[in-house]
Design a protein around this motif. Structure first.
Motif, PDB file in Angstrom:
ATOM      1  N   LEU A  62       0.831  -1.200   0.000  1.00  0.00           N
ATOM      2  CA  LEU A  62       0.000   0.000   0.000  1.00  0.00           C
ATOM      3  C   LEU A  62       0.867   1.252   0.000  1.00  0.00           C
ATOM      4  CD1 LEU A  62      -2.826  -1.015   2.508  1.00  0.00           C
ATOM      5  CD2 LEU A  62      -3.170  -0.302   0.127  1.00  0.00           C
ATOM      6  N   ASP A  63       1.918   1.228   0.813  1.00  0.00           N
ATOM      7  CA  ASP A  63       2.825   2.379   0.900  1.00  0.00           C
ATOM      8  C   ASP A  63       3.492   2.662  -0.444  1.00  0.00           C
ATOM      9  OD1 ASP A  63       4.272   4.385   2.571  1.00  0.00           O
ATOM     10  OD2 ASP A  63       6.006   3.193   1.929  1.00  0.00           O
ATOM     11  N   GLN A  64       3.810   1.601  -1.197  1.00  0.00           N
ATOM     12  CA  GLN A  64       4.460   1.761  -2.498  1.00  0.00           C
ATOM     13  C   GLN A  64       3.453   1.995  -3.634  1.00  0.00           C
ATOM     14  OE1 GLN A  64       7.820   1.859  -3.091  1.00  0.00           O
ATOM     15  NE2 GLN A  64       7.993   1.842  -0.859  1.00  0.00           N
ATOM     16  N   ARG A  65       2.159   1.964  -3.301  1.00  0.00           N
ATOM     17  CA  ARG A  65       1.091   2.119  -4.301  1.00  0.00           C
ATOM     18  C   ARG A  65       1.105   0.991  -5.323  1.00  0.00           C
ATOM     19  NH1 ARG A  65      -2.739   5.740  -2.921  1.00  0.00           N
ATOM     20  NH2 ARG A  65      -3.107   6.356  -5.092  1.00  0.00           N
ATOM     21  N   TRP A  66       1.571  -0.186  -4.894  1.00  0.00           N
ATOM     22  CA  TRP A  66       1.514  -1.372  -5.756  1.00  0.00           C
ATOM     23  C   TRP A  66       0.123  -1.981  -5.729  1.00  0.00           C
ATOM     24  CZ3 TRP A  66       6.489  -3.792  -3.259  1.00  0.00           C
ATOM     25  CH2 TRP A  66       7.625  -3.106  -3.742  1.00  0.00           C
ATOM     26  N   ILE A  67      -0.621  -1.683  -4.670  1.00  0.00           N
ATOM     27  CA  ILE A  67      -1.998  -2.149  -4.552  1.00  0.00           C
ATOM     28  C   ILE A  67      -2.857  -1.005  -4.040  1.00  0.00           C
ATOM     29  CG2 ILE A  67      -1.408  -4.570  -4.116  1.00  0.00           C
ATOM     30  CD1 ILE A  67      -1.902  -4.031  -1.110  1.00  0.00           C
ATOM     31  N   LEU A  68      -4.158  -1.129  -4.248  1.00  0.00           N
ATOM     32  CA  LEU A  68      -5.136  -0.219  -3.661  1.00  0.00           C
ATOM     33  C   LEU A  68      -6.259  -1.051  -3.062  1.00  0.00           C
ATOM     34  CD1 LEU A  68      -5.420   2.618  -6.353  1.00  0.00           C
ATOM     35  CD2 LEU A  68      -4.309   2.771  -4.117  1.00  0.00           C
ATOM     36  N   GLU A  69      -6.915  -0.479  -2.056  1.00  0.00           N
ATOM     37  CA  GLU A  69      -7.985  -1.184  -1.360  1.00  0.00           C
ATOM     38  C   GLU A  69      -9.339  -0.748  -1.915  1.00  0.00           C
ATOM     39  OE1 GLU A  69      -9.265  -2.219   3.283  1.00  0.00           O
ATOM     40  OE2 GLU A  69      -7.943  -0.516   2.834  1.00  0.00           O
ATOM     41  N   TYR A  70     -10.212  -1.732  -2.158  1.00  0.00           N
ATOM     42  CA  TYR A  70     -11.516  -1.464  -2.751  1.00  0.00           C
ATOM     43  C   TYR A  70     -12.625  -2.131  -1.938  1.00  0.00           C
ATOM     44  CZ  TYR A  70      -9.178   0.084  -7.045  1.00  0.00           C
ATOM     45  OH  TYR A  70      -8.404   0.754  -7.957  1.00  0.00           O
ATOM     46  N   ALA A  95      -1.354  -0.584 -11.787  1.00  0.00           N
ATOM     47  CA  ALA A  95      -0.423  -0.592 -12.917  1.00  0.00           C
ATOM     48  C   ALA A  95       1.013  -0.463 -12.421  1.00  0.00           C
ATOM     49  CB  ALA A  95      -0.760   0.546 -13.883  1.00  0.00           C
ATOM     50  N   LYS A  96       1.225   0.362 -11.405  1.00  0.00           N
ATOM     51  CA  LYS A  96       2.560   0.502 -10.832  1.00  0.00           C
ATOM     52  C   LYS A  96       3.016  -0.809 -10.223  1.00  0.00           C
ATOM     53  CE  LYS A  96       5.330   3.195  -7.569  1.00  0.00           C
ATOM     54  NZ  LYS A  96       5.326   4.246  -6.509  1.00  0.00           N
ATOM     55  N   GLY A  97       2.089  -1.520  -9.582  1.00  0.00           N
ATOM     56  CA  GLY A  97       2.424  -2.809  -8.987  1.00  0.00           C
ATOM     57  C   GLY A  97       2.785  -3.843 -10.033  1.00  0.00           C
ATOM     58  N   ARG A  98       2.040  -3.865 -11.143  1.00  0.00           N
ATOM     59  CA  ARG A  98       2.352  -4.817 -12.217  1.00  0.00           C
ATOM     60  C   ARG A  98       3.751  -4.572 -12.757  1.00  0.00           C
ATOM     61  NH1 ARG A  98      -2.697  -3.090 -14.223  1.00  0.00           N
ATOM     62  NH2 ARG A  98      -1.682  -2.295 -16.118  1.00  0.00           N
ATOM     63  N   LEU A  99       4.062  -3.302 -13.011  1.00  0.00           N
ATOM     64  CA  LEU A  99       5.370  -2.990 -13.598  1.00  0.00           C
ATOM     65  C   LEU A  99       6.513  -3.166 -12.597  1.00  0.00           C
ATOM     66  CD1 LEU A  99       4.466   0.089 -15.826  1.00  0.00           C
ATOM     67  CD2 LEU A  99       4.710  -2.310 -16.481  1.00  0.00           C
ATOM     68  N   ALA A 100       6.195  -3.165 -11.290  1.00  0.00           N
ATOM     69  CA  ALA A 100       7.231  -3.422 -10.281  1.00  0.00           C
ATOM     70  C   ALA A 100       7.744  -4.854 -10.369  1.00  0.00           C
ATOM     71  CB  ALA A 100       6.676  -3.145  -8.885  1.00  0.00           C
ATOM     72  N   LEU A 101       7.000  -5.728 -11.077  1.00  0.00           N
ATOM     73  CA  LEU A 101       7.420  -7.121 -11.251  1.00  0.00           C
ATOM     74  C   LEU A 101       8.432  -7.284 -12.387  1.00  0.00           C
ATOM     75  CD1 LEU A 101       3.881  -8.751 -10.928  1.00  0.00           C
ATOM     76  CD2 LEU A 101       5.718  -8.841  -9.230  1.00  0.00           C
TER      77      LEU A 101
END
Length: 280
Positions: A62-70, A95-101
């Motif tokens: 969450l801190d890295q904005r790799w995920i968001l809560e819904y 999208a940021k989380g996907r590209l972090a991979l």
């Protein structure tokens, strides 16, 4: 002490301020555990993170904005809670989380895929190995079969498409589509493989033997039928042996659509089977 000597003494004793060194912050990358959970989310509907992901990792992501809560209705949980929402929530990969991979080399390799999914950019072997281990590429032969030897070509997989945010493609074997199209006409067929490794959809009944496949590239001798549906880049070709006679049967030139091509090919063969000059 004269004024000039005082100036020189002050210059000798005044310390020069040290220049501040700015160090770039290290780019955060997922831990092996976080990476595993994020890759699992790639396969899930709406990129949902597995519900058993541990709390500490959730905080980091969450801190890295790799995920968001819904919320269950798809609203961002923060604004929903501010409005009084107290129900269940879940986490989705961003999208940021996907590209972090992806490392820059991996991303460049996947983005080089052509319209048929084949990676065009030369790939370093360690990068290809890592993409394969992640499930982001498939190693296929020209016939569209999973490569077991050295001769192969890397193609982007549906998981690789998901990590880039692209729509998935149909990985159903084209032969399955053609066999189902024949079945609509009551025609029973099956896949056979010859000694060269070429596959074809075969019909055998009495004096009739029919073989259906698609040619590979410009080779008239190499062909396949079990390639993935998305690799169907040339139309079905049918060669029919009826006693001493030879017959060619081709469907419409719908080679961009395996479903339309298979339906047309099956219809053409069914019409030939029911023609007056064919005795079964």
């Amino acid at each position: 002490m004269t004024r000039q000597l005082a100036k020189e003494a002050h210059a000798m004793t005044t310390a020069t301020p040290a220049r501040r060194t700015v160090t770039a912050a290290a780019v955060k990358v997922p831990t092996p555990y976080q990476r595993k959970k994020m890759i699992e989310a790639l396969s899930a509907d709406q990129y949902r993170l597995p519900s058993d992901t541990d709390g500490r990792s959730l905080d980091v992501m969450l801190d890295q904005r790799w995920i968001l809560e819904y919320t269950h209705r798809g609203r961002l949980a923060g604004s929903a809670r501010a409005a009084g929402y107290e129900g269940f929530t879940h986490f989705r990969l961003t999208a940021k989380g996907r590209l972090a991979l992806l490392t820059p080399a991996k991303r460049a390799a996947l983005e080089s895929a052509d319209q048929y999914g084949r990676l065009k950019q030369p790939i370093a072997w360690p990068t290809e190995q890592s993409l394969d281990a992640d499930g982001f590429i498939m190693r296929l032969t020209e016939r569209g079969q999973v490569a077991t030897g050295q001769e192969h070509h890397p193609f982007i997989s549906n998981l690789g498409r998901r990590v880039l945010g692209l729509a998935p493609v149909d990985e159903t074997p084209a032969s399955d589509v053609l066999i189902a199209a024949f079945a609509e006409w009551g025609i029973t067929t099956a896949v056979e493989t010859d000694e060269d490794g070429d596959t074809a959809v075969i019909y055998r009944h009495g004096p009739i033997v029919a073989r259906f496949y698609r040619f590979i590239g410009d080779d008239d001798w190499q062909h396949s039928a079990t390639h993935p549906a998305w690799m169907h880049d040339s139309p079905w070709y049918g060669e029919v042996a009826y006693g001493m006679d030879q017959q060619e049967i081709c469907g419409p030139d719908e080679f961009g659509d395996v479903n339309a091509d298979s339906a047309g090919t099956a219809e053409a063969f069914a019409e030939w089977l029911t023609s007056s000059n064919v005795k079964i």
